[in-house]
Design a protein around this motif. Structure first.
Motif, PDB file in Angstrom:
ATOM      1  N   ALA A  76       0.817  -1.210   0.000  1.00  0.00           N
ATOM      2  CA  ALA A  76       0.000   0.000   0.000  1.00  0.00           C
ATOM      3  C   ALA A  76       0.851   1.261   0.000  1.00  0.00           C
ATOM      4  CB  ALA A  76      -0.938  -0.008   1.216  1.00  0.00           C
ATOM      5  N   ALA A  77       2.069   1.187   0.537  1.00  0.00           N
ATOM      6  CA  ALA A  77       2.949   2.355   0.613  1.00  0.00           C
ATOM      7  C   ALA A  77       3.753   2.554  -0.660  1.00  0.00           C
ATOM      8  CB  ALA A  77       3.886   2.222   1.809  1.00  0.00           C
ATOM      9  N   GLY A  78       3.659   1.619  -1.615  1.00  0.00           N
ATOM     10  CA  GLY A  78       4.348   1.769  -2.881  1.00  0.00           C
ATOM     11  C   GLY A  78       5.647   1.020  -2.998  1.00  0.00           C
ATOM     12  N   SER A  79       6.023   0.274  -1.960  1.00  0.00           N
ATOM     13  CA  SER A  79       7.255  -0.509  -2.031  1.00  0.00           C
ATOM     14  C   SER A  79       6.984  -1.813  -2.771  1.00  0.00           C
ATOM     15  CB  SER A  79       7.781  -0.809  -0.624  1.00  0.00           C
ATOM     16  OG  SER A  79       8.166   0.384   0.034  1.00  0.00           O
ATOM     17  N   PHE A  80       7.808  -2.106  -3.751  1.00  0.00           N
ATOM     18  CA  PHE A  80       7.608  -3.327  -4.528  1.00  0.00           C
ATOM     19  C   PHE A  80       7.979  -4.530  -3.669  1.00  0.00           C
ATOM     20  CE2 PHE A  80       7.212  -2.258  -9.221  1.00  0.00           C
ATOM     21  CZ  PHE A  80       6.615  -1.034  -8.943  1.00  0.00           C
ATOM     22  N   VAL A  81       7.047  -5.458  -3.585  1.00  0.00           N
ATOM     23  CA  VAL A  81       7.271  -6.653  -2.774  1.00  0.00           C
ATOM     24  C   VAL A  81       7.484  -7.887  -3.643  1.00  0.00           C
ATOM     25  CG1 VAL A  81       5.999  -5.759  -0.810  1.00  0.00           C
ATOM     26  CG2 VAL A  81       4.763  -7.016  -2.570  1.00  0.00           C
ATOM     27  N   ALA A  82       7.054  -7.819  -4.882  1.00  0.00           N
ATOM     28  CA  ALA A  82       7.228  -8.975  -5.776  1.00  0.00           C
ATOM     29  C   ALA A  82       7.208  -8.496  -7.210  1.00  0.00           C
ATOM     30  CB  ALA A  82       6.134 -10.020  -5.562  1.00  0.00           C
ATOM     31  N   GLN A  83       8.196  -8.880  -7.962  1.00  0.00           N
ATOM     32  CA  GLN A  83       8.232  -8.592  -9.387  1.00  0.00           C
ATOM     33  C   GLN A  83       8.111  -9.878 -10.194  1.00  0.00           C
ATOM     34  OE1 GLN A  83       8.240  -5.720 -10.842  1.00  0.00           O
ATOM     35  NE2 GLN A  83       9.449  -4.195  -9.770  1.00  0.00           N
ATOM     36  N   GLY A  84       8.469 -10.990  -9.575  1.00  0.00           N
ATOM     37  CA  GLY A  84       8.354 -12.257 -10.276  1.00  0.00           C
ATOM     38  C   GLY A  84       9.587 -12.560 -11.112  1.00  0.00           C
ATOM     39  N   PRO A  85       9.660 -13.784 -11.578  1.00  0.00           N
ATOM     40  CA  PRO A  85      10.835 -14.206 -12.340  1.00  0.00           C
ATOM     41  C   PRO A  85      11.007 -13.448 -13.647  1.00  0.00           C
ATOM     42  CG  PRO A  85       9.089 -15.861 -12.460  1.00  0.00           C
ATOM     43  CD  PRO A  85       8.672 -14.859 -11.434  1.00  0.00           C
ATOM     44  N   THR A  86       9.905 -12.921 -14.222  1.00  0.00           N
ATOM     45  CA  THR A  86      10.040 -12.209 -15.492  1.00  0.00           C
ATOM     46  C   THR A  86      10.851 -10.940 -15.328  1.00  0.00           C
ATOM     47  OG1 THR A  86       7.856 -11.246 -15.037  1.00  0.00           O
ATOM     48  CG2 THR A  86       7.949 -13.140 -16.530  1.00  0.00           C
ATOM     49  N   TRP A  87      10.694 -10.237 -14.202  1.00  0.00           N
ATOM     50  CA  TRP A  87      11.471  -9.026 -13.961  1.00  0.00           C
ATOM     51  C   TRP A  87      12.954  -9.394 -13.805  1.00  0.00           C
ATOM     52  CZ3 TRP A  87      10.566  -3.783 -13.794  1.00  0.00           C
ATOM     53  CH2 TRP A  87      11.577  -3.005 -13.251  1.00  0.00           C
ATOM     54  N   GLU A  88      13.231 -10.406 -13.045  1.00  0.00           N
ATOM     55  CA  GLU A  88      14.615 -10.810 -12.837  1.00  0.00           C
ATOM     56  C   GLU A  88      15.253 -11.242 -14.153  1.00  0.00           C
ATOM     57  OE1 GLU A  88      15.023 -13.643  -9.682  1.00  0.00           O
ATOM     58  OE2 GLU A  88      13.509 -12.666  -8.455  1.00  0.00           O
ATOM     59  N   ALA A  89      14.495 -11.980 -14.960  1.00  0.00           N
ATOM     60  CA  ALA A  89      15.040 -12.445 -16.240  1.00  0.00           C
ATOM     61  C   ALA A  89      15.258 -11.278 -17.192  1.00  0.00           C
ATOM     62  CB  ALA A  89      14.099 -13.474 -16.871  1.00  0.00           C
ATOM     63  N   TYR A  90      14.378 -10.285 -17.160  1.00  0.00           N
ATOM     64  CA  TYR A  90      14.463  -9.167 -18.109  1.00  0.00           C
ATOM     65  C   TYR A  90      15.583  -8.204 -17.728  1.00  0.00           C
ATOM     66  CZ  TYR A  90      13.015  -5.409 -21.235  1.00  0.00           C
ATOM     67  OH  TYR A  90      12.997  -4.452 -22.226  1.00  0.00           O
ATOM     68  N   THR A  91      15.622  -7.792 -16.457  1.00  0.00           N
ATOM     69  CA  THR A  91      16.567  -6.754 -16.037  1.00  0.00           C
ATOM     70  C   THR A  91      17.877  -7.314 -15.494  1.00  0.00           C
ATOM     71  OG1 THR A  91      15.712  -6.651 -13.774  1.00  0.00           O
ATOM     72  CG2 THR A  91      14.635  -5.263 -15.441  1.00  0.00           C
ATOM     73  N   GLY A  92      17.838  -8.550 -15.012  1.00  0.00           N
ATOM     74  CA  GLY A  92      19.013  -9.092 -14.362  1.00  0.00           C
ATOM     75  C   GLY A  92      19.132  -8.693 -12.904  1.00  0.00           C
TER      76      GLY A  92
END
Length: 574
Positions: free
Chosen positions: A181-197
C-alpha cells in the motif's frame, strides 16, 4: 407408470430400520410413517451398511440384530464416513440387557459411532422425539457438507483462475509486479529478474528504480508517488535497462486493490516492452514524412528543372554566338555557371524523389568501392584514416554506376564534416540474406526477402541525437553552418538507393559516430559493358513533332533540332 428413483436428498432424510425379523421391521416402518418420518427396513447388517452408503438420516437398530460379526461390519462402515459425517445410531436394547452389556455395546462404537441407547419397551413418543432430534443434527451435518463442498468449488475455481493468470503472465511479454500500500515493490516475479538481471533483494522496495534510465528516473518516481497519493491508475513510459545492457522503452501500468472500505491493500500492475512497436511507428512516420516531402520536392524540382533547362539552353546559344572578346561574355558565362549549379540541385531533388532517369547496369560492388578509393583518400585529408574491407562474396548488383558513386561520395563527405578533428572512416562490403525476422524488426518498411549485397560506411565522428536521426534523410535538412552544405547529401543517397530497389538504414549515437548500411539486391547476371560515346545525329530535313506544355522548353527543343538540320512542328498538348 415407472416409479422415479429417490433423490439424494430423500435418502439423506430417511430412517433405516434393522430388526431381527421382517415383521418387526414392517411394524416399525408403519409406526414411523404415521408420524411423518420416511423410513425403510433392512434385512440384515450387510443390507444396512449398503443403505448407509447410499445416504441416511438416522438408523434404528434392535440390539439382537447385531449378532455375529455385525458390530465389526457396521463399525467399518461408520469408519469410512467422510469427515463431515457422524451418523446418528439409535439402538433399542434387548429386554435382557444389563448395565454391563450396555457399556460393552457402547464400547463397540466408541471410535466411530454417534450412539443413543433406548430401553424397551420404549414409548412411541420417546422414539419419535429421539429420531427427530437425530434428524435435525443430521441436517446440520449436511449443511456442513454443503458448505465444505461450496468452499471446495470456490477454492478449485480460484486455483484454476490463478493457474490461468500464471499461464497468461508467462505467455505474455509483460512483467507482472506487486507493491504494498505504501508503494514498495514486494514482488516482481521471475520475469522481472530475467528481463533486467536484478536480483530480488535489489529490486524490492524502491530498488527497481535503479533499472530505469537515469534521465527518466525522477519523472517515473514522481508519477508513481502521485498515483500512490491519489489512489489512481498508474501509467508511465520510460527506458528500462535490459539484462544485456541495452535500454528499451517500456510501458508500465498499475491499479490499486481496495478492500470493502476503500482502503488500498496493495498495487498490481504490468510492465511491457514496447521498443519494437515504437521503432516500427517511428519508421512508419519517418517514411510518411519523407514521402510527403518527396511529393512536394518532386513538384518543385520538375518546374525548376524545366526553367533551368531553358536558361542553360538559351544561355549556351548566347555564348556560342558571342565573340571571345565581347564585354558581356563573362557575365553570360557566370549566369550559365549559376544555372548549372541550380540544375545540379534539381537533379539531386529528382534523385531523392526517385524521378531521375537511371541507367542501371550489372556492377561488382567491390569494384565500384575500389575505383573510388584514391579519390576518397584525396578529399578526406591526412587527419582521417580510410580503411577498406571488401568481402569477396559481396557479389553483383544492378545500379547506375554514376549514381552509386555519388551515394558513396555523399556519405564520405558527411563523414568528413563529422570528423573535423580527425578520425577513422571505414568502408566495408558483405553479403547477407534478409528474411522475415529481419523484416519484423523494421516494421513499416516493405522488405523483400532474399540475398543482398551490403555497403557499410562507418565514421568515428560526433554522431547524431534522436531528433537529428529522425530528419537525417529529409531534403535541405542539415546541421552544417550556412554555406557549408545544401542538406541534400543523405536525401539524394536515400532516393538513389530506393530507386535501385534497395534499403538504407542509419545508426548513430552522440559521441559514438555514425554507420550507414545500404542493402542492394544481388544479381547473378553477367557484368555490363561500358557504353561507347554516341555522336549526335544530323538531320536532312526530316520533320519532327515536339509536344511540350512548357513553352520555354518547347522553344528550346525546336531551336536545337532546327540547328541539327530537322524541320520542327510544335504542339503544346495532344
Amino acid at each position: 407408470m415407472r416409479d422415479e428413483a429417490p433423490s439424494p436428498r430423500a435418502y439423506g432424510e430417511r430412517v433405516l430400520v434393522l430388526t431381527p425379523t421382517g415383521r418387526d421391521a414392517e411394524l416399525m416402518v408403519a409406526t414411523l410413517s404415521q408420524s411423518g418420518l420416511k423410513s425403510s427396513g433392512c434385512s440384515d447388517v450387510a443390507a444396512l451398511c449398503a443403505a448407509i452408503e447410499e445416504g441416511v438420516g438416522v438408523a434404528v437398530i434392535a440390539e439382537e440384530a447385531l449378532g455375529g460379526n455385525g458390530p465389526d461390519l457396521l463399525d467399518t462402515t461408520l469408519a469410512s464416513q467422510p469427515s463431515w459425517s457422524d451418523l446418528p445410531l439409535v439402538i433399542l436394547l434387548a429386554g435382557s440387557a444389563t448395565l454391563a452389556s450396555s457399556h460393552a455395546l457402547l464400547s463397540c462404537f466408541a471410535r466411530h459411532g454417534n450412539v443413543t441407547l433406548l430401553e424397551r419397551p420404549v414409548r412411541t413418543i420417546a422414539l419419535i422425539s429421539t429420531l427427530r432430534a437425530a434428524l435435525r443434527a443430521r441436517h446440520r451435518q449436511y449443511e456442513v457438507r454443503d458448505h465444505l463442498t461450496q468452499r471446495a468449488l470456490v477454492q478449485s475455481a480460484l486455483e484454476r483462475s490463478e493457474s490461468r493468470y500464471r499461464s497468461l503472465t508467462l505467455a505474455s511479454a509483460s512483467i507482472v509486479w506487486i507493491a504494498d500500500a505504501a508503494g514498495s515493490f514486494v514482488a516482481q516475479g521471475p520475469t522481472w529478474e530475467a528481463y533486467t538481471g536484478q536480483t530480488r533483494s535489489a529490486y524490492q522496495g524502491w530498488g527497481w528504480l535503479d533499472a530505469v534510465h537515469p534521465e527518466d528516473r525522477d519523472a517515473v518516481a514522481g508519477v508513481w508517488r502521485r498515483a500512490l497519493e491519489r489512489k489512481e491508475v498508474y501509467y508511465a513510459e520510460y527506458r528500462l535497462l535490459r539484462h544485456d545492457g541495452q535500454y528499451r522503452r517500456v510501458t508500465a501500468r498499475g491499479v490499486p486493490v481496495l478492500d470493502l472500505g476503500g482502503t488500498v491493500i496493495e498495487w498490481v500492475g504490468t510492465c511491457a516492452d514496447v521498443e519494437d512497436d515504437r521503432r516500427a511507428a517511428d519508421y512508419l512516420r519517418q517514411g510518411q514524412r519523407i514521402e510527403a516531402l518527396g511529393k512536394l520536392a518532386g513538384g518543385v524540382a520538375h518546374e525548376v528543372n524545366n526553367m533551368m533547362t531553358a536558361v542553360l539552353g538559351f544561355g549556351g546559344f548566347v555564348l556560342n554566338g558571342m565573340p571571345e572578346d565581347h564585354p558581356l561574355r563573362s557575365d553570360v558565362s557566370e549566369m550559365v555557371k549559376a544555372g548549372t549549379r541550380a540544375a545540379g540541385i534539381t537533379r539531386q531533388l529528382l534523385a531523392f524523389t526517385r524521378q531521375q532517369v537511371l541507367q542501371p547496369t550489372v556492377l561488382e560492388l567491390n569494384g565500384v568501392v575500389t575505383d573510388l578509393t584514391r579519390m576518397l583518400g584525396g578529399f578526406l585529408g591526412a587527419d582521417i584514416e580510410l580503411t577498406i574491407h571488401l568481402d569477396p562474396e559481396a557479389g553483383r548488383v544492378r545500379a547506375d554506376r554514376v549514381q552509386l558513386e555519388q551515394v558513396i561520395v555523399n556519405l564520405a563527405l558527411n563523414a568528413r564534416y563529422a570528423m573535423e578533428s580527425g578520425g577513422r572512416l571505414r568502408l566495408e562490403t558483405a553479403s547477407v540474406v534478409l528474411n522475415d525476422a529481419y523484416a519484423s524488426r523494421h516494421a513499416g518498411t516493405a522488405i523483400e526477402s532474399g540475398s543482398y549485397a551490403v555497403l557499410r560506411v562507418t565514421d568515428t565522428g560526433v554522431g547524431m541525437d534522436a531528433p537529428t536521426r529522425a530528419r537525417a534523410f529529409e531534403p535541405f535538412f542539415t546541421t552544417k553552418p550556412v554555406g557549408r552544405g545544401t542538406g541534400l547529401g543523405l536525401s539524394t543517397a536515400y532516393g538513389i538507393v530506393k530507386q535501385s530497389g534497395g534499403y538504407i538504414w542509419l545508426y548513430s549515437e552522440p559521441g559514438h559516430g555514425t554507420s550507414v548500411k545500404i542493402y542492394l539486391p544481388r544479381v547473378s547476371d553477367p557484368l555490363g559493358r561500358p557504353s561507347r560515346p554516341v555522336a549526335s545525329p544530323r538531320g536532312q530535313g526530316e520533320t519532327i513533332l515536339v509536344v511540350e506544355d512548357e513553352q520555354a522548353v518547347r522553344t528550346l527543343a525546336r531551336r536545337i533540332l532546327e540547328v541539327a538540320g530537322y524541320d520542327v512542328l510544335e504542339a503544346a498538348n495532344g
